[in-house]
Motif scaffolding. Structure first.
Motif, mmCIF file in Angstrom:
data_model
loop_
_atom_site.group_PDB
_atom_site.id
_atom_site.type_symbol
_atom_site.label_atom_id
_atom_site.label_comp_id
_atom_site.label_asym_id
_atom_site.label_seq_id
_atom_site.Cartn_x
_atom_site.Cartn_y
_atom_site.Cartn_z
ATOM 1 N N THR A 19 0.839 -1.198 0.000
ATOM 2 C CA THR A 19 0.000 0.000 0.000
ATOM 3 C C THR A 19 0.873 1.247 0.000
ATOM 4 O O THR A 19 2.075 1.194 0.275
ATOM 5 C CB THR A 19 -0.897 0.018 1.246
ATOM 6 O OG1 THR A 19 -0.058 0.148 2.415
ATOM 7 C CG2 THR A 19 -1.734 -1.249 1.338
ATOM 8 N N LEU A 20 0.251 2.388 -0.278
ATOM 9 C CA LEU A 20 1.000 3.634 -0.231
ATOM 10 C C LEU A 20 1.568 3.885 1.159
ATOM 11 O O LEU A 20 2.673 4.420 1.304
ATOM 12 C CB LEU A 20 0.111 4.805 -0.658
ATOM 13 C CG LEU A 20 -0.280 4.877 -2.125
ATOM 14 C CD1 LEU A 20 -1.069 6.161 -2.389
ATOM 15 C CD2 LEU A 20 0.945 4.815 -3.037
ATOM 16 N N GLN A 21 0.824 3.495 2.179
ATOM 17 C CA GLN A 21 1.327 3.671 3.543
ATOM 18 C C GLN A 21 2.564 2.811 3.773
ATOM 19 O O GLN A 21 3.552 3.256 4.352
ATOM 20 C CB GLN A 21 0.246 3.312 4.563
ATOM 21 C CG GLN A 21 0.696 3.512 6.009
ATOM 22 C CD GLN A 21 1.119 4.940 6.308
ATOM 23 O OE1 GLN A 21 0.337 5.875 6.084
ATOM 24 N NE2 GLN A 21 2.343 5.140 6.778
ATOM 25 N N GLN A 22 2.517 1.579 3.308
ATOM 26 C CA GLN A 22 3.690 0.710 3.447
ATOM 27 C C GLN A 22 4.880 1.240 2.652
ATOM 28 O O GLN A 22 6.026 1.173 3.111
ATOM 29 C CB GLN A 22 3.335 -0.709 2.995
ATOM 30 C CG GLN A 22 2.385 -1.426 3.947
ATOM 31 C CD GLN A 22 1.838 -2.714 3.369
ATOM 32 O OE1 GLN A 22 1.484 -2.790 2.178
ATOM 33 N NE2 GLN A 22 1.753 -3.755 4.199
ATOM 34 N N LEU A 23 4.608 1.799 1.479
ATOM 35 C CA LEU A 23 5.688 2.357 0.661
ATOM 36 C C LEU A 23 6.208 3.660 1.243
ATOM 37 O O LEU A 23 7.329 4.068 0.956
ATOM 38 C CB LEU A 23 5.197 2.577 -0.773
ATOM 39 C CG LEU A 23 4.920 1.296 -1.574
ATOM 40 C CD1 LEU A 23 4.215 1.632 -2.879
ATOM 41 C CD2 LEU A 23 6.215 0.540 -1.840
ATOM 42 N N SER A 24 5.387 4.311 2.059
ATOM 43 C CA SER A 24 5.840 5.498 2.765
ATOM 44 C C SER A 24 6.743 5.118 3.934
ATOM 45 O O SER A 24 7.737 5.788 4.216
ATOM 46 C CB SER A 24 4.637 6.297 3.271
ATOM 47 O OG SER A 24 5.053 7.401 4.058
ATOM 48 N N ASP A 25 6.402 4.016 4.588
ATOM 49 C CA ASP A 25 7.211 3.544 5.712
ATOM 50 C C ASP A 25 8.566 3.014 5.248
ATOM 51 O O ASP A 25 9.591 3.232 5.911
ATOM 52 C CB ASP A 25 6.458 2.447 6.474
ATOM 53 C CG ASP A 25 5.204 2.961 7.155
ATOM 54 O OD1 ASP A 25 5.108 4.188 7.373
ATOM 55 O OD2 ASP A 25 4.314 2.141 7.442
ATOM 56 N N THR A 26 8.564 2.295 4.125
ATOM 57 C CA THR A 26 9.796 1.724 3.561
ATOM 58 C C THR A 26 9.754 1.922 2.051
ATOM 59 O O THR A 26 8.844 1.420 1.393
ATOM 60 C CB THR A 26 9.926 0.225 3.871
ATOM 61 O OG1 THR A 26 9.803 0.011 5.277
ATOM 62 C CG2 THR A 26 11.278 -0.303 3.393
#
Length: 422
Positions: free
Chosen positions: A249-256
């Motif tokens: 997800t975009l959130q996961q791609l924001s985290d890593t």
């Protein structure tokens, strides 16, 4: 490197110790026997050692001119840029991006090197026309020359393909093939996704917009076309991957970041540029499993292209020395130095094989060179850094599935039009 070029344009500020080497009105040219020092601003990354080698090679040929390479991390390079240009402390020479150049050219903050190009007999045909055109501000001036060129391809992890029993990509694979492959590679239990679908214009959705027969901006540079059916089809390619669960997800791609996840063996395929090659090559854990395939084909084959340009500060005290260095830093000898380092695909024609030879285990780097044949210029009309910087504001809901692509792109197009009208 280039994927992160979303920061508003700025000019690198140098410390007080170097203030004597730049800023103010042009006085000394550096063309005589006077010894001068000029600064060269770059952002941190794999290229810095090669830039220092280029600076040393230039001084060897021009003993009266010393070049001091000044490196700053991203985004500090850009965040201090505007202050440097306005305050007279910008480096004498520095890297520029096509999407950032317009405000600086319009503000008379860049050094016109047209006369030096003529007097030195520089053959502009040695550089990709598409990249040269990106920096053309329509004022009859030349502010710099490209040092490298970018095209895009698909980096993939053979070990993930092998474990899933999926065939490696073919040269003529399609959007449908890519989507289906991403589904097959995705293994939630193992924490592996088939691909990564971030909101990334240069490595991502611009490519598929052009592959769908669309455009981002009109040819006259006055109107956004990102809300046309063709452009929307190119963006839907990415939102479908998110909807399938084939990407973090975009959130996961924001985290890593996606690059990191690829290097960790969590992503099977990732669209990105040639500039990523050396980083992957130096990662000895993943390197044996890394391979390269052309971008999948939509209605047509396409990839966006761009490149860093070496430019000079209009306020330098040593304009002739700077012009001489800029021509050298984008010339054949410097291109060979860059190529041998593997850090970048040089813009100067004829040095591509040297770049490939620097990373012999990557046997398919030719994909990036072949892509120049079907490349299209990165859209950089108007103050591109500003309107490109708004992509997440308007496209996030479409990626997350909480808005339609049609609605999101219509709102984004309206915002782009306002910037283009300024």
């Amino acid at each position: 490197m280039h994927k992160r070029w979303l920061i508003a344009p700025a000019l690198l500020a140098v410390g007080a110790l170097l203030a004597a080497c730049s800023g103010g009105s042009p006085t000394s040219t550096g063309a005589s026997d006077e010894k001068v020092t000029i600064t060269y601003g770059v952002w941190a990354g794999t290229q810095t050692p090669a830039m220092k080698e280029i600076a040393a090679a230039f001084t060897e040929e021009n003993p009266n001119i010393t070049v001091k390479v000044e490196e700053r991390p991203w985004p500090e390079y850009w965040s201090t840029l505007q202050t440097g240009a306005a305050g007279g402390t910008a480096p004498d020479a520095f890297w520029m991006l096509a999407q950032n150049i317009q405000p600086y050219a319009a503000g008379d903050q860049l050094l016109d090197i047209s006369d030096a190009i003529d007097s030195e007999g520089v053959d502009l045909a040695k550089y990709p026309k598409a990249v040269l055109d990106l920096y053309d501000q329509g004022d009859g001036k030349i502010y710099g020359l490209p040092k490298d060129v970018d095209t895009n391809a698909v980096w993939f992890n053979k070990a993930i393909f092998d474990k899933a029993g999926v065939a490696y990509p073919s040269a003529d694979w399609t959007w449908a093939d890519f989507r289906e492959t991403a589904k097959k590679l995705t293994d939630p239990a193992a924490g592996v996704w088939g691909t990564a679908a971030p909101i990334d214009y240069q490595g991502g959705y611009y490519n598929t917009i052009f592959q769908a027969g669309g455009q981002v901006i009109s040819d006259d540079g006055k109107t956004a076309l990102i809300d046309t059916p063709e452009a929307q089809a190119g963006i839907t390619f990415w939102t479908d991957l998110q909807a399938d669960g084939s990407s973090p997800t975009l959130q996961q791609l924001s985290d890593t970041e996606a690059e990191t996840m690829f290097e960790q063996g969590k992503i099977g395929m990732y669209m990105s540029g040639a500039y990523w090659a050396l980083k992957l090559y130096d990662n000895k854990e993943i390197q044996p499993n890394v391979d390269i395939a052309p971008l999948p084909v939509g209605e047509e084959r396409a990839t966006v292209t761009s490149g860093i340009s070496n430019v000079g500060y209009a306020g330098t005290k040593h304009p002739d020395a700077v012009k001489k260095f800029l021509i050298f830093a984008s010339g054949e000898q410097a291109a060979e130095i860059q190529a041998k380092s593997g850090a970048v695909l040089p813009a100067y024609a004829g040095t591509e094989k040297t770049w490939m030879a620097a990373m012999p285990e990557f046997t398919n780097l030719q994909v990036f060179i072949d892509a120049k044949e079907y490349s299209v210029p990165l859209p950089v009309q108007g103050n591109a850094a500003e309107w490109q910087g708004e992509q997440t504001k308007y496209l996030t809901d479409a990626w997350n599935g909480t808005a339609t692509v049609e609605d999101a792109t219509k709102q984004y197009a309206d915002a782009i039009d306002k910037v283009l009208a300024e």
